[in-house]
Design a protein around this motif. Structure first.
Motif, PDB file in Angstrom:
ATOM      1  N   PHE A  81       1.489   3.512  -1.898  1.00 27.70           N
ATOM      2  CA  PHE A  81       1.837   4.096  -3.192  1.00 27.70           C
ATOM      3  C   PHE A  81       1.788   5.626  -3.181  1.00 27.70           C
ATOM      4  CE2 PHE A  81       0.589  -0.261  -4.419  1.00 27.70           C
ATOM      5  CZ  PHE A  81       1.756  -0.623  -5.069  1.00 27.70           C
ATOM      6  N   VAL A  82       0.619   6.204  -3.219  1.00 22.37           N
ATOM      7  CA  VAL A  82       0.554   7.672  -3.273  1.00 22.37           C
ATOM      8  C   VAL A  82      -0.767   8.149  -2.674  1.00 22.37           C
ATOM      9  CG1 VAL A  82      -0.449   7.714  -5.600  1.00 22.37           C
ATOM     10  CG2 VAL A  82       0.820   9.696  -4.773  1.00 22.37           C
ATOM     11  N   ASN A  83      -0.689   9.281  -1.968  1.00 20.60           N
ATOM     12  CA  ASN A  83      -1.869   9.908  -1.392  1.00 20.60           C
ATOM     13  C   ASN A  83      -2.349  10.989  -2.350  1.00 20.60           C
ATOM     14  OD1 ASN A  83      -3.703  11.442   0.139  1.00 20.60           O
ATOM     15  ND2 ASN A  83      -2.708  10.825   2.052  1.00 20.60           N
ATOM     16  N   ASN A  84      -3.508  10.762  -2.977  1.00 17.38           N
ATOM     17  CA  ASN A  84      -3.990  11.700  -3.986  1.00 17.38           C
ATOM     18  C   ASN A  84      -4.325  13.073  -3.408  1.00 17.38           C
ATOM     19  OD1 ASN A  84      -3.690  10.188  -6.261  1.00 17.38           O
ATOM     20  ND2 ASN A  84      -5.852   9.663  -6.505  1.00 17.38           N
ATOM     21  N   LEU A 110       5.266   4.272   0.780  1.00 13.87           N
ATOM     22  CA  LEU A 110       6.423   3.480   1.213  1.00 13.87           C
ATOM     23  C   LEU A 110       7.350   3.104   0.061  1.00 13.87           C
ATOM     24  CD1 LEU A 110       4.588   1.061   3.692  1.00 13.87           C
ATOM     25  CD2 LEU A 110       6.107   2.944   4.317  1.00 13.87           C
ATOM     26  N   VAL A 111       6.781   2.810  -1.110  1.00 16.13           N
ATOM     27  CA  VAL A 111       7.619   2.337  -2.219  1.00 16.13           C
ATOM     28  C   VAL A 111       8.598   3.400  -2.694  1.00 16.13           C
ATOM     29  CG1 VAL A 111       5.935   0.639  -3.019  1.00 16.13           C
ATOM     30  CG2 VAL A 111       5.888   2.969  -3.945  1.00 16.13           C
ATOM     31  N   PHE A 123       3.160   3.154 -11.076  1.00 16.46           N
ATOM     32  CA  PHE A 123       1.806   3.089 -10.543  1.00 16.46           C
ATOM     33  C   PHE A 123       1.138   4.422 -10.802  1.00 16.46           C
ATOM     34  CE2 PHE A 123       4.818   4.254  -7.283  1.00 16.46           C
ATOM     35  CZ  PHE A 123       4.276   5.394  -6.717  1.00 16.46           C
ATOM     36  N   SER A 124      -0.180   4.402 -10.824  1.00  9.75           N
ATOM     37  CA  SER A 124      -0.935   5.626 -11.068  1.00  9.75           C
ATOM     38  C   SER A 124      -2.290   5.500 -10.408  1.00  9.75           C
ATOM     39  CB  SER A 124      -1.109   5.861 -12.571  1.00  9.75           C
ATOM     40  OG  SER A 124      -1.973   6.953 -12.808  1.00  9.75           O
ATOM     41  N   ARG A 125      -2.764   6.638  -9.858  1.00 10.94           N
ATOM     42  CA  ARG A 125      -4.104   6.668  -9.279  1.00 10.94           C
ATOM     43  C   ARG A 125      -4.933   7.737  -9.978  1.00 10.94           C
ATOM     44  NH1 ARG A 125      -4.803   7.095  -3.195  1.00 10.94           N
ATOM     45  NH2 ARG A 125      -6.869   6.352  -3.835  1.00 10.94           N
TER      46      ARG A 125
END
Length: 691
Positions: free
Chosen positions: A254-257, A264-265, A300-302
């Protein structure tokens, strides 16, 4: 070449390749199919045999000179050093070195790192930052006294993919093919011989393409090993990424904070999770939660700003048990890791592809015909992601208003995907739509029915659709028809559930014709109640035999007349012999039964047909069955039925030809010996009591 191959080359010249050529050029190169077909498409996209052979040699030479084998990495490095520059085919990924503020490439097989890459290359090909991409690259070597400077430099790079396709030309050419021809062309394009598959089996194979044409589509396929579940996601398209289910992390997916880089998405059309099943596996709960939110909301969210993406998810894995075991003791999702065996996660799946219906891949199932260069088709499928065909079925049918919005969306997305793959230019008939709608609804119903078993708070849902005539047409899964005694067991947490410890399920006493459909027989009741009725059987189901279809209705007969104009080929005559064997097994030893067959002559080899039918007559000598046969030469014999002197008429749309042909050419196969283990074709049977 076949007539279909001729037609393919006529309308798609330059975009197709003979599929068996991949094996001819691959050798020991561990390289995806789309890479090989890209090269074959450059040199072998023709039907001229001399040009094909010349092209094969050219591609072999390119692979020999430029494909990097890990074992020869040192030799290639030396070649680059001595020549100063050299072209290689390798899997390349890029990272940003924050200390030097430069992009650096890693060559997977060549084994070199910190290869200098300019910013323009990275901007043109951002996927390099996420994962390895197969490329043709010019690598330069220039030694520097400064130890901090890498001698390796990436001069030019070209990802292996077709740059541009004519989508309008593709749709126009599609109109030159019938529906069946087009399905066979797609089957050949993914490498399979269409003659080795039934209609439903072909559609199941094509369902694997839906994630490539539908944004944010979630599909799962669980089944036995060796059925090619992951092949299409690893070999078919440069826009799909196959990862092991246990190797993905939140930053990777998803995401690297730490740097805000999307995973990948954000870069791939399809992210497929291989070996996803396994009760012993564990998954990060935070990852599962983010996946559930993404699958439902496309975001998505982190803890920072919400982000959106369009990647579809495909989950593939192996089952540990067969279908009746799972239905009796657990559910069809039993093989999932505990963190994913969760009703909220499962409810977000748009379709469950029944992997147990897909045959184990064998050599004779691969095609030698022509199909699209997979990269060309991959670009077409990617273009189709921009289209929305979900409302096209509404012109012909309406789905039950009682199903939930999530169920409806799932059915529409599956329908949209199937229509994009098979009817990209439109033109589908009501019958075409109904066939695909049944499959789409069944694929979602399989998910919903299992949810009801897992979580009793989910309501039972009646999946049906109505046509312009207003008639309700209910949808069943194949396993629901095949194992109704297990399929409708209540969840264990339901206080109303009947105990399964007693004789209710273990005896499995089955009427010869239950309320909805025939099912496999564990034991035959002594005096079954015979009823008139019409019964339809879905393609690919098992558990059907002449014994449970016809046995109770032929018991006690002294004369049986079988009218079937197509008892001509060997396998059809074998069906007739198996019908005779069934009568011999069921009749009393002292009884005499006469069986008479009325069929049509086989114009291709009537002598062989006569010999085989006469051999049945000879085989029955002394058995208490008298078998005779005759040709109906009037050309009016279209009826296919079985009539007994006890007053029953059994009408069959396919006659005795209800089974799919077993494919195994040598060795042993249960389907060769036991009818209950063969898959059936789609057919119906009607029982009529005559006065």
């Amino acid at each position: 070449m076949s007539s279909l191959d001729d037609k393919i080359n006529e309308h798609f010249a330059g975009y197709v390749v003979r599929k068996d050529l991949v094996k001819a050029v691959k050798g020991n190169a561990i390289v995806p199919t789309y890479v090989l077909e890209y090269l074959l498409g450059q040199y072998c996209a023709t039907d001229d045999e001399a040009s094909i052979q010349s092209g094969i040699e050219t591609v072999k030479e390119i692979l020999r000179k430029h494909y990097v084998h890990r074992s020869e990495a040192g030799l290639i490095q030396s070649t680059i050093k001595e020549k100063g520059r050299y072209k290689v085919i390798d899997q390349i990924s890029v990272t940003l070195n924050e200390k030097t503020d430069c992009y650096e490439a890693t060559f997977e097989n060549l084994g070199i790192k910190k290869v200098a890459v300019d910013s323009g290359t990275v901007k043109a090909h951002p996927k390099l930052l996420v994962t390895g991409v197969w490329c043709i690259a010019d690598v330069q070597y220039e030694f520097s006294e400064d130890s901090r400077t890498s001698p390796w430099m990436l001069e030019t790079i070209k990802p292996i993919q077709i740059a541009k396709v004519d989508y309008e030309g593709y749709k126009e050419a599609r109109n030159q093919f019938t529906k069946d021809e087009w399905i066979d062309l797609l089957m050949q394009s993914i490498g399979f011989n269409p003659d080795a598959f039934g209609r439903r089996s072909k559609l199941l194979q094509l369902m694997r393409l839906i994630p490539f044409v539908e944004r944010n589509y979630n599909i799962i396929e669980l089944g036995p090993k060796g059925t090619g579940k992951s092949h299409i996601y690893s070999e078919f398209s440069p826009h799909g990424q196959l990862i092991s289910g246990g190797e993905v992390t939140i930053p990777k997916l998803f995401v690297n904070n730490s740097n805000g880089r999307i995973g990948l998405v954000g870069y791939w059309d399809v992210v497929a999770f291989d070996e996803f099943a396994g009760r012993e596996k564990t998954a990060n709960k935070a990852l599962v939660d983010i996946m559930k939110n993404y699958m439902a909301n496309k975001t998505f969210s982190r803890g920072v700003n919400p982000m959106g993406a369009e990647a579809s998810f495909a989950f593939v894995g192996n089952t540990d048990h067969n279908v009746p075991f799972m239905l009796k003791n657990s559910d069809l999702f039993e093989a999932l890791p505990p963190q994913f065996h969760d009703s909220a996660f499962i409810d977000r799946l748009h379709a469950y592809l029944p992997g147990w219906e897909v045959d184990v891949i064998r050599g004779e199932m691969f095609t030698q015909g022509y199909g699209f260069i997979v990269d060309y088709l991959a670009e077409i499928l990617r273009h189709l992601r921009q289209e929305d065909f979900s409302n096209r079925p509404d012109q012909h049918f309406s789905i039950s208003e009682k199903i939930s919005t999530r169920d409806r969306d799932a059915v529409y997305k599956t329908m949209s995907g199937l229509l994009k793959v098979i009817f990209p230019a439109g033109g589908e008939s009501s019958e075409d739509v109904e066939e695909l709608l049944q499959l789409a609804m069944e694929s979602r119903k399989r998910v919903k029915d299992q949810l009801f078993r897992i979580d009793a708070t989910y309501p039972e849902v009646d999946f049906y659709y109505t046509g312009t005539d207003g008639e309700k047409r209910h949808v069943q899964t194949v396993e629901e028809q095949e194992f109704p005694q297990f399929y409708h067991l209540k969840p264990a947490s339901d206080p109303k559930q009947q105990s399964t410890d007693g004789d209710n399920t273990d005896e499995a006493v089955i009427e010869p014709i239950p309320e909805a459909n025939v099912q496999s027989i564990a034991s035959t009741p002594a005096q079954p109640a015979l009823e008139e009725g019409h019964h339809t059987f879905a393609e690919n189901r098992k558990g059907v035999s002449f014994d449970n279809l016809f046995g109770p209705y032929t018991d006690g007969s002294s004369r049986i007349v079988v009218t079937d104009p197509y008892i001509r080929y060997f396998y059809q005559i074998r069906n007739m012999m198996e019908f005779v064997e069934m009568i011999i097994r069921r009749k009393q030893p002292e009884d005499q039964v006469s069986i008479h067959l009325v069929t049509g002559p086989h114009d291709g080899d009537i002598q062989k047909q006569r010999e085989l039918l006469d051999s049945i007559t000879e085989a029955c000598t002394g058995s208490g069955v008298d078998f005779t046969w005759a040709f109906d030469t009037s050309d009016t014999a279209h009826a296919r039925d079985i009539v007994t002197d006890t007053g029953w008429k059994i009408v069959l749309d396919r006659g005795l030809d209800i089974f799919q042909a077993p494919l195994r050419r040598e060795g042993f196969n249960l389907g060769d010996r036991l009818q209950e283990h063969r898959m059936v074709k789609s057919f119906y049977v009607t029982y009529v009591r005559q006065s």
